[in-house]
Every structure is written in C-alpha cells, then in structure tokens.
Design an enzyme around this catalytic site. Structure first.
Site, PDB file in Angstrom:
ATOM      1  N   PHE A  42     -17.874 -77.105  14.247  1.00 19.43           N
ATOM      2  CA  PHE A  42     -18.753 -78.220  13.906  1.00 19.43           C
ATOM      3  C   PHE A  42     -18.088 -79.163  12.906  1.00 19.43           C
ATOM      4  O   PHE A  42     -17.468 -78.711  11.936  1.00 19.43           O
ATOM      5  CB  PHE A  42     -20.049 -77.712  13.257  1.00 19.43           C
ATOM      6  CG  PHE A  42     -21.029 -77.087  14.213  1.00 19.43           C
ATOM      7  CD1 PHE A  42     -21.989 -77.860  14.847  1.00 19.43           C
ATOM      8  CD2 PHE A  42     -20.994 -75.724  14.461  1.00 19.43           C
ATOM      9  CE1 PHE A  42     -22.902 -77.291  15.720  1.00 19.43           C
ATOM     10  CE2 PHE A  42     -21.907 -75.134  15.328  1.00 19.43           C
ATOM     11  CZ  PHE A  42     -22.863 -75.929  15.960  1.00 19.43           C
ATOM     12  N   ASP A  43     -18.231 -80.450  13.145  1.00 20.35           N
ATOM     13  CA  ASP A  43     -18.037 -81.427  12.083  1.00 20.35           C
ATOM     14  C   ASP A  43     -19.250 -81.303  11.153  1.00 20.35           C
ATOM     15  O   ASP A  43     -20.264 -80.705  11.540  1.00 20.35           O
ATOM     16  CB  ASP A  43     -17.941 -82.828  12.689  1.00 20.35           C
ATOM     17  CG  ASP A  43     -17.827 -83.899  11.630  1.00 20.35           C
ATOM     18  OD1 ASP A  43     -17.025 -83.725  10.699  1.00 20.35           O
ATOM     19  OD2 ASP A  43     -18.556 -84.901  11.721  1.00 20.35           O
ATOM     20  N   LYS A  44     -19.180 -81.860   9.963  1.00 18.70           N
ATOM     21  CA  LYS A  44     -20.304 -81.730   9.031  1.00 18.70           C
ATOM     22  C   LYS A  44     -21.219 -82.952   9.040  1.00 18.70           C
ATOM     23  O   LYS A  44     -22.350 -82.895   9.526  1.00 18.70           O
ATOM     24  CB  LYS A  44     -19.798 -81.474   7.603  1.00 18.70           C
ATOM     25  CG  LYS A  44     -20.939 -81.275   6.591  1.00 18.70           C
ATOM     26  CD  LYS A  44     -20.410 -81.086   5.189  1.00 18.70           C
ATOM     27  CE  LYS A  44     -19.973 -82.397   4.574  1.00 18.70           C
ATOM     28  NZ  LYS A  44     -21.120 -83.309   4.267  1.00 18.70           N
ATOM     29  N   THR A  45     -20.711 -84.067   8.549  1.00 22.51           N
ATOM     30  CA  THR A  45     -21.549 -85.249   8.363  1.00 22.51           C
ATOM     31  C   THR A  45     -21.985 -85.832   9.706  1.00 22.51           C
ATOM     32  O   THR A  45     -21.153 -86.145  10.559  1.00 22.51           O
ATOM     33  CB  THR A  45     -20.799 -86.328   7.554  1.00 22.51           C
ATOM     34  OG1 THR A  45     -20.390 -85.771   6.309  1.00 22.51           O
ATOM     35  CG2 THR A  45     -21.695 -87.528   7.304  1.00 22.51           C
ATOM     36  N   VAL A  53     -18.168 -79.729  18.287  1.00 20.43           N
ATOM     37  CA  VAL A  53     -19.354 -80.582  18.167  1.00 20.43           C
ATOM     38  C   VAL A  53     -19.091 -81.596  17.067  1.00 20.43           C
ATOM     39  O   VAL A  53     -18.802 -81.230  15.922  1.00 20.43           O
ATOM     40  CB  VAL A  53     -20.612 -79.755  17.822  1.00 20.43           C
ATOM     41  CG1 VAL A  53     -21.858 -80.634  17.897  1.00 20.43           C
ATOM     42  CG2 VAL A  53     -20.749 -78.553  18.750  1.00 20.43           C
TER      43      VAL A  53
END
Length: 398
Positions: free
Chosen positions: A104-107, A293
């Site tokens: 996963f990316d965060k922001t 993602v």
C-alpha cells in the site's frame, strides 16, 4: 468505466487463452475421431454410419470448454463492479487470486487523502507565512497530489509561476518573479542551496519544505486521517493469508504512526518511485505475486510493475491508466472482497473445465459405440453448456 470494462472483457486471461488453444486441438482430434468412427461403421453397419457419426460430432461440440472461463470472468467482473471494484484488464482476476503480498501507498490510499495544513514553521528571517503559503501554492498548482491540494486551498493569492517541473518522488520546482524555488522533501529542497540536507524534524505529520537558492524558507506540516475501514480491510487481507506492507514517500514519523494504528509490521518511508518498484521486483524475484495499491502520479511506475495493481478512484488519471483495477467506491474493504471473489472465480473455472473434460471423456465413447442417438447428443451438448453457464452465474451472488 464502460470503456475500461469493455477492454477488460476483450483481453483474455491466460487460462482462457489456454482453454481456446485446447479447444482448437480438441476440434482437430474430434474430426479425426469422427472420420475413424464413420469408416468403421461404414464397413460394419453402413445403415448406422451416418447417424452415429453425426452423434459423435454433435455430442462433443467444444462449447462447454470454450465457455468455461469467459462466463466465469464476465460474471465475476460484473459482481466486482457492482461492489465498487472495476476490473480494467483481463488478467487482473486470475492474477489477484494468486497474490501473496499486498503493498500500500499511504497518503490517499490508507488515508483519506484530504490533508489539512496543521502548521507552518518559518526557517529563515527572509520569510513570512503569507508569502511562503503563496509560493507553495504557486509551485503546487501543477500537481494532483493531496499535499498540493491542501496548500493551494490555504493560499489567499497565487503568483504566476514559470518553468514548472515535477520531479517524481521529490517535489516541484519553478521560477517565480525571476527567482528559482523548490518544494518537496527536505533533501530535494536543500540540495538547491547545498545547505542543511540533513536534520529533518521528527514528527508524525507529513512534512513539506519550501526553499530557494539561498536556503530553506519554511516547513509545512500536514495531517491526514485514516480511512474508516482501513483497519478492517487490513485484517481481512491478513485473514486471507496475505502479507501487507506500506511503501510511502512520506517522513518516517507519519508512516510509523499509520503502521502502528493498522498493526502493519513492515512499513518503509522516504521511498522514491524507483525504490517502490525495486521492492516489488525484489519480491517477484523470490517467486511472490505482488498486488500494489496506490493513487498518485508517483505510484504509476510501481503500479505498472506489480503483478496486479489497484488505483484509488479519487487518485490521479495516470495511476488509473497504469492500474489493472480501480476502486470506485473509495472503500478499502472491497480489496479483500475482490481477492476472495478472484479465488472463487478460479475455483469455478477449474470446476467448469473439469466438467467439460469429464463430459467429453464420457460422451465420446458412448456416441462412438452407437449408444447415443443424434437427438440425445443435441440435448447432451446443450445441457453441458448450460451446466457451465449456470455454475459461472453463481459468482454474481456468491
């Protein structure tokens, strides 16, 4: 959405292409078998040769074999679209069923992506808050990143900016009133003046720096909220046996806070786009299937490099173009639901192919032996196709 769904259905997954090749060979073998049957019965019982040969040709029509995969994929894709997960490429479902890691990316992905400016810290006597906000908004005016939207929204006026360039994973640079500025991570901005590249402030907020050729001017702190269903989605993914990681370009403090809240053991911060792609390649080299993602322009390379990629619906258009699936509902819980549906689809496809093979193995000898009349062969062939279709349609409601 319609065009991307059409593209996904037009692109056949690997197992569908394999089934089509098998069906092609099957037709060739069937013609040889039918010829042999016709010759044998012509020599031993000519009056039955035509009917029996016709029964062989009809009963073994490869419809069930050819329908086994596309019906299941179409039913599953339609069900996922109604759930809010759009499949844009044909291989996505098949690959999603095989993934072992979800990155996963965060922001904008695990978080809502609606950043709020929580603090402006001046780092030079030459700077004032209003001027720094105006400069930041001008430099970020060419970006779709959530950070850019938050800074642009807080500025009362936005000066003209020229020579605006985005540097993926680092920030933006441009010329305002004849002076060159940068905004982005600390090392990128400080590199412009050659001063103070290190010494980042520890914080659990996202930090963005502004500077010019003489040094750093300001530090902006922005905070974001986790998506309400992020925890549930991560728990369900782990319940499916998947390993979850965070790959983010944000500062360590902000990434660690999100990882702690979601109980994610592996969380990497300060990653540029090529760093994220390198992590995907590292996992792939050890035999893992990886799902990525993300939502931003910076995520486009790693989305394109992952085995299967998912873009958030509110993300950048470039991310959508690079992804195999798009989350339309903005609810992360559709991801574990999508994995479960993909695995269910794979099981249905295997059931359909097994039925098609079993049917033909049973039907051919019976028809060749003269035990199946042409009308019975027609009913059997239609029934075998219907079995495959109805089995696939279970994916619409499962």
């Amino acid at each position: 959405i319609r065009d991307r769904l059409d593209r996904a259905q037009a692109e056949k997954p690997r197992i569908a292409r394999l089934a089509d090749r098998v069906a092609g060979w099957f037709v060739g073998i069937l013609l040889l078998v039918a010829t042999a049957v016709a010759i044998w019965w012509s020599l031993h019982a000519p009056e039955h040769a035509f009917a029996i040969t016709l029964s062989v040709l009809v009963v073994t029509c490869p419809c069930a074999l050819s329908l086994a995969t596309p019906t299941a994929v179409t039913a599953a894709s339609g069900a996922l679209t109604r759930m809010g997960l759009l499949t844009t490429r044909g291989h996505a479902l098949e690959t999603l069923a095989q993934v072992s890691h979800v990155l996963f990316d965060k922001t904008g992905t695990l978080t809502r992506g609606v950043l709020q400016l929580s603090g402006v810290h001046l780092l030079s006597e030459r700077a004032d808050q209003e001027r720094c906000l105006a400069l930041a908004a001008a430099l970020e005016s060419g970006s779709e990143h959530p950070v850019a939207k938050a800074l642009v929204a807080r500025a009362e006026r936005v000066p003209q900016v020229g020579e605006l360039v985005a540097v993926p994973g680092s920030g933006m640079r441009g010329t305002i009133e004849g002076r060159r500025y940068r905004i982005g991570n600390r090392s990128y901005v400080a590199d412009m003046s050659g001063q103070d590249r290190q010494g980042a402030v520890e914080s659990d907020a996202t930090q963005v720096y502004l500077g010019d050729t003489d040094g750093l001017l300001a530090r902006f702190e922005l905070r974001d909220e986790l998506r309400s269903d992020a925890g549930a989605a991560i728990d369900r993914l782990r319940g499916l046996g998947l390993t979850v990681e965070i790959l983010s370009g944000d500062a360590p403090g902000a990434v660690e806070r999100v990882a702690a809240e979601l109980d994610i053991g592996t969380a990497r911060s300060g990653m540029r786009p090529d760093d994220k792609l390198a992590r995907v390649r590292e996992l792939q080299a050890t035999g893992h299937k990886v799902a990525m993602v993300g939502d931003g322009v910076n995520d486009a390379p790693v989305l394109a490099g992952a085995d299967v990629s998912v873009a958030m619906g509110q993300g950048a258009q470039l991310a959508h173009a690079s992804a195999d699936m798009v989350v339309l509902s903005e609810h992360l819980t559709v991801l574990p639901a999508g994995v479960a549906k993909a695995r269910r689809t794979r099981a249905i496809i295997k059931q359909n192919l097994s039925w098609a093979v079993l049917y033909n193995v049973m039907a051919v000898p019976l028809a060749a032996a003269g035990l199946v009349a042409p009308w019975m062969a027609a009913i059997g062939m239609s029934a075998s196709s219907l079995v495959v279709v109805f089995n696939a349609l279970r994916l619409k409601s499962d």
